[in-house]
Each structure stands twice: as structure tokens, then as C-alpha cells.
Write a protein that holds these residues in place. Structure first.
Motif, PDB file in Angstrom:
ATOM      1  N   CYS A   1       0.829  -1.197   0.000  1.00 22.73           N
ATOM      2  CA  CYS A   1       0.000   0.000   0.000  1.00 22.73           C
ATOM      3  C   CYS A   1       0.868   1.252   0.000  1.00 22.73           C
ATOM      4  CB  CYS A   1      -0.906  -0.009   1.230  1.00 22.73           C
ATOM      5  SG  CYS A   1      -1.876   1.506   1.439  1.00 22.73           S
ATOM      6  N   VAL A   2       1.871   1.250   0.843  1.00 23.98           N
ATOM      7  CA  VAL A   2       2.663   2.454   1.050  1.00 23.98           C
ATOM      8  C   VAL A   2       4.139   2.067   1.144  1.00 23.98           C
ATOM      9  CG1 VAL A   2       2.540   2.357   3.580  1.00 23.98           C
ATOM     10  CG2 VAL A   2       2.749   4.586   2.436  1.00 23.98           C
ATOM     11  N   VAL A   3       5.013   2.988   0.793  1.00 26.22           N
ATOM     12  CA  VAL A   3       6.446   2.772   0.979  1.00 26.22           C
ATOM     13  C   VAL A   3       6.731   2.724   2.478  1.00 26.22           C
ATOM     14  CG1 VAL A   3       8.745   3.736   0.660  1.00 26.22           C
ATOM     15  CG2 VAL A   3       7.071   3.896  -1.196  1.00 26.22           C
ATOM     16  N   GLU A   4       7.197   1.580   2.946  1.00 18.53           N
ATOM     17  CA  GLU A   4       7.532   1.450   4.365  1.00 18.53           C
ATOM     18  C   GLU A   4       9.009   1.774   4.604  1.00 18.53           C
ATOM     19  OE1 GLU A   4       6.178  -2.278   5.937  1.00 18.53           O
ATOM     20  OE2 GLU A   4       4.102  -1.929   5.312  1.00 18.53           O
ATOM     21  N   SER A   5       9.832   1.438   3.625  1.00 18.24           N
ATOM     22  CA  SER A   5      11.246   1.799   3.625  1.00 18.24           C
ATOM     23  C   SER A   5      11.786   1.512   2.234  1.00 18.24           C
ATOM     24  CB  SER A   5      12.036   0.990   4.668  1.00 18.24           C
ATOM     25  OG  SER A   5      12.129  -0.370   4.260  1.00 18.24           O
TER      26      SER A   5
ATOM     27  N   TYR B   1       3.850   7.162  -1.691  1.00 17.05           N
ATOM     28  CA  TYR B   1       4.757   7.873  -0.778  1.00 17.05           C
ATOM     29  C   TYR B   1       3.973   8.544   0.341  1.00 17.05           C
ATOM     30  CZ  TYR B   1       3.342  11.632  -3.974  1.00 17.05           C
ATOM     31  OH  TYR B   1       2.615  12.496  -4.749  1.00 17.05           O
ATOM     32  N   ASP B   2       2.666   8.729   0.107  1.00 14.82           N
ATOM     33  CA  ASP B   2       1.810   9.349   1.111  1.00 14.82           C
ATOM     34  C   ASP B   2       0.388   8.848   0.903  1.00 14.82           C
ATOM     35  OD1 ASP B   2       0.725  11.040   3.078  1.00 14.82           O
ATOM     36  OD2 ASP B   2       0.442  12.674   1.652  1.00 14.82           O
TER      37      ASP B   2
ATOM     38  N   ALA C   1      12.688   6.032  -2.957  1.00 13.90           N
ATOM     39  CA  ALA C   1      12.534   4.580  -2.909  1.00 13.90           C
ATOM     40  C   ALA C   1      12.005   4.052  -4.240  1.00 13.90           C
ATOM     41  CB  ALA C   1      11.594   4.185  -1.769  1.00 13.90           C
ATOM     42  N   LEU C   2      11.038   4.747  -4.821  1.00 12.68           N
ATOM     43  CA  LEU C   2      10.491   4.323  -6.114  1.00 12.68           C
ATOM     44  C   LEU C   2      11.532   4.487  -7.225  1.00 12.68           C
ATOM     45  CD1 LEU C   2       6.877   5.773  -5.883  1.00 12.68           C
ATOM     46  CD2 LEU C   2       7.614   3.406  -5.546  1.00 12.68           C
ATOM     47  N   ARG C   3      12.346   5.518  -7.135  1.00 13.29           N
ATOM     48  CA  ARG C   3      13.430   5.684  -8.113  1.00 13.29           C
ATOM     49  C   ARG C   3      14.414   4.515  -8.033  1.00 13.29           C
ATOM     50  NH1 ARG C   3      14.758  10.606 -10.180  1.00 13.29           N
ATOM     51  NH2 ARG C   3      13.936  11.649  -8.321  1.00 13.29           N
TER      52      ARG C   3
END
Length: 292
Positions: free
Chosen positions: A28-32, A60-61, A82-84
Motif C-alpha cells: 500500500c505504502v512505501v515502508e522503507s 509515498y503518502d 525509494a520508487l526511483r
């Protein structure tokens, strides 16, 4: 088989709308950064084994939370980094949400698909800004909209110059703390000329069902996903986590990673079967009088 004038398009190595079944999946969301990379590789391997094109998703949010105390994500700068990293190290295209016009330009420097959240699907300025980036755009149909209302979303995006548009079904508000998917949504929405995505895991949310957080019914992911694929969707969207009970967001409705490979194989086979059946119907219908 394309029966609604849908023009296929590519996002990185993934194709939408040409008759194949494509997968959009991730937490769902970037955790790390580390977790996002690990999840991307694990989902990528399972999608590849099933022979499905794949787009990685993570936010990211998460601006739409049940409570101010709910985890929203690492923020835009850290989340996009993180996505990059996911793109750079796996080669996968990535999808992420934008919540305001001010976020669009920065998110577009990293993302391959900009997603308009369901509760923001009528925000003209946001849709226009996302479409003007030239990226693919995924608009989630709001939980308050009838399937036929999605035509307006398509027309709004097309007017802003969007050539690569996805429409996503994620359930309709049905009473308190519940969502329901009308399977008629898929052929209705496809008739507007955009590939249709079924967000199976968000459709199993129980919004606010835990009081200060959203609940979910992940035990129904497999049957609901099979039903959507049988209805002819172009892509399936699912949130996946290796340990949903520890997920920082949307754990109750996430698909456990351990169940992912078997589900993807089933969906691939079902999609192929439905495609063969549709082809027979078309050829049979053109066979002339004397049938039926």
C-alpha cells in the motif's frame, strides 16, 4: 480480443489494452527503501513466472486515512527516492498516487503512471495536471460514482490530452463500513474506450471498520479476483505484503505474498479461457443464419 475500440499502450515493458492481462501490485505504502525493493523483486518474480506484464505500485503518502494517528508514509522526497531505486534496480515501471496539483510535477519525474485516488476522481485541476505531464494516468472511480459516470472521467482526461488512460474499479459504498463490486461495472466502463483495472484488494476494505482504522476481508481476494477476470478486465491491481498483520497501511485487505503465485497462475489461465470463449462467440455469431 478488443471489442470496444480500446487503443493499447505501453508503460515501460508493460502493455495495457491489447487483450493480455496485466498486473499492478505492491505494498500500500512505501515502508522503507529496503522493503520497497524487496517487495518489487518478489512480486516481479511471481509475475514473470505467471507470464504477466507487471507494474509496481506503492504510495509515498496516503492522504486519505481513517485517523490522524494512521501511518501515511515516509513523505514525498523519501518515498519517491525509494520508487526511483525500484526503477533503477529492477527495471520495472512504477505507479504512485498524487493528491494535489502541487505534487504532480515532482512525482512525474519518477513515476511512469500517476494515479488519481478514488475520492479525488472528480477534481478537474488534478486530473488535468496529471494528464498534461504526458505520462499514463490511472483514475480510480470513486466509491460514490455509478459505472456510467466514469464516462465523464474519460472525457475530462481526453480533453486534457491524455492518450494513455486507465480506469479502475475499487468498489462502491454500500451501507456502513462496506464496499460492493457490481460486476456490470467492467463491461460498462470498458465501453468508454479505456482499459479497465480491477482493484481487488481495495474493494475488500471495510472503511473505518476498525473504528480508528480501515478493516478488510482478504479471505475473499481470490474469488473476487477470479470474478473480475472472468468479466474481461484488462488488468488486476492488488496490494501485497509478506506479513499483512505487520503492514503499516491496509494490512487487513492485503494479499499475503505467500498466496500470490497460485492466484496469478489461476488468473492467467482463467483469462486465457475467457479469451478463447469470446473468440468463439464472435466467430459463431458471424456464421450466418440457421444458428440458435
Amino acid at each position: 480480443m478488443n471489442t470496444h475500440g480500446i487503443k493499447s499502450f505501453r508503460v515501460g515493458d508493460a502493455t495495457f489494452g491489447d487483450g493480455r492481462l496485466t498486473l499492478i501490485a505492491g505494498p500500500c505504502v512505501v515502508e522503507s527503501r529496503t522493503h520497497a525493493l524487496w517487495m518489487a523483486r518478489e512480486c516481479q518474480r511471481r509475475a514473470r513466472d505467471a507470464g504477466l506484464d507487471f507494474v509496481f505500485k506503492a504510495s509515498y503518502d496516503k492522504a486519505n486515512r481513517s485517523s490522524h494517528a494512521s501511518y501515511r508514509g515516509p513523505g514525498m522526497r523519501e518515498g519517491l527516492e525509494a520508487l526511483r531505486a525500484v526503477k533503477g534496480e529492477t527495471g520495472l515501471p512504477v505507479l504512485t498516487d498524487v493528491h494535489s496539483v502541487s505534487q504532480v510535477e515532482e512525482a512525474a519525474r519518477v513515476a511512469d503512471v500517476l494515479q488519481i485516488p478514488a475520492f479525488l476522481c472528480r477534481q478537474t485541476d488534478l486530473i488535468t495536471a496529471a494528464c498534461e505531464t504526458g505520462l499514463a494516468v490511472n483514475i480510480k472511480k470513486g466509491q460514490f460514482l455509478a459505472p456510467s459516470d466514469a464516462r465523464n472521467l474519460v472525457e475530462k482526461a481526453r480533453a486534457a490530452g491524455c492518450e494513455r488512460l486507465l480506469l479502475t474499479e475499487r468498489g462502491f459504498t454500500f451501507g456502513y463500513n462496506n464496499l460492493v463490486v457490481d460486476m456490470r461495472s467492467f463491461p460498462i466502463m470498458r465501453s468508454f474506450g479505456a482499459p479497465v483495472v480491477f482493484d481487488v484488494t481495495h474493494s475488500l476494505q471495510l472503511p473505518g471498520g476498525l473504528g480508528s482504522a480501515t478493516g478488510g476481508q482478504s479471505e475473499y481476494i481470490e474469488p473476487l479476483a477470479r470474478a473480475g477476470v472472468a468479466c474481461g478486465v484488462d488488468a488486476v491491481f492488488m496490494e501485497v505484503h509478506e506479513a499483512p498483520e505487520r503492514a503499516l497501511s491496509d494490512g487487513p485487505n492485503a494479499l499475503p505474498l505467500a498466496r500470490m503465485a497460485a492466484l496469478l497462475s489461476t488468473l492467467r489461465d482463467l483469462h486465457e479461457l475467457v479469451g478463447r470463449g469470446a473468440a468463439k462467440e464472435i466467430s459463431g455469431g458471424a456464421a450466418g443464419p440457421g444458428r440458435g
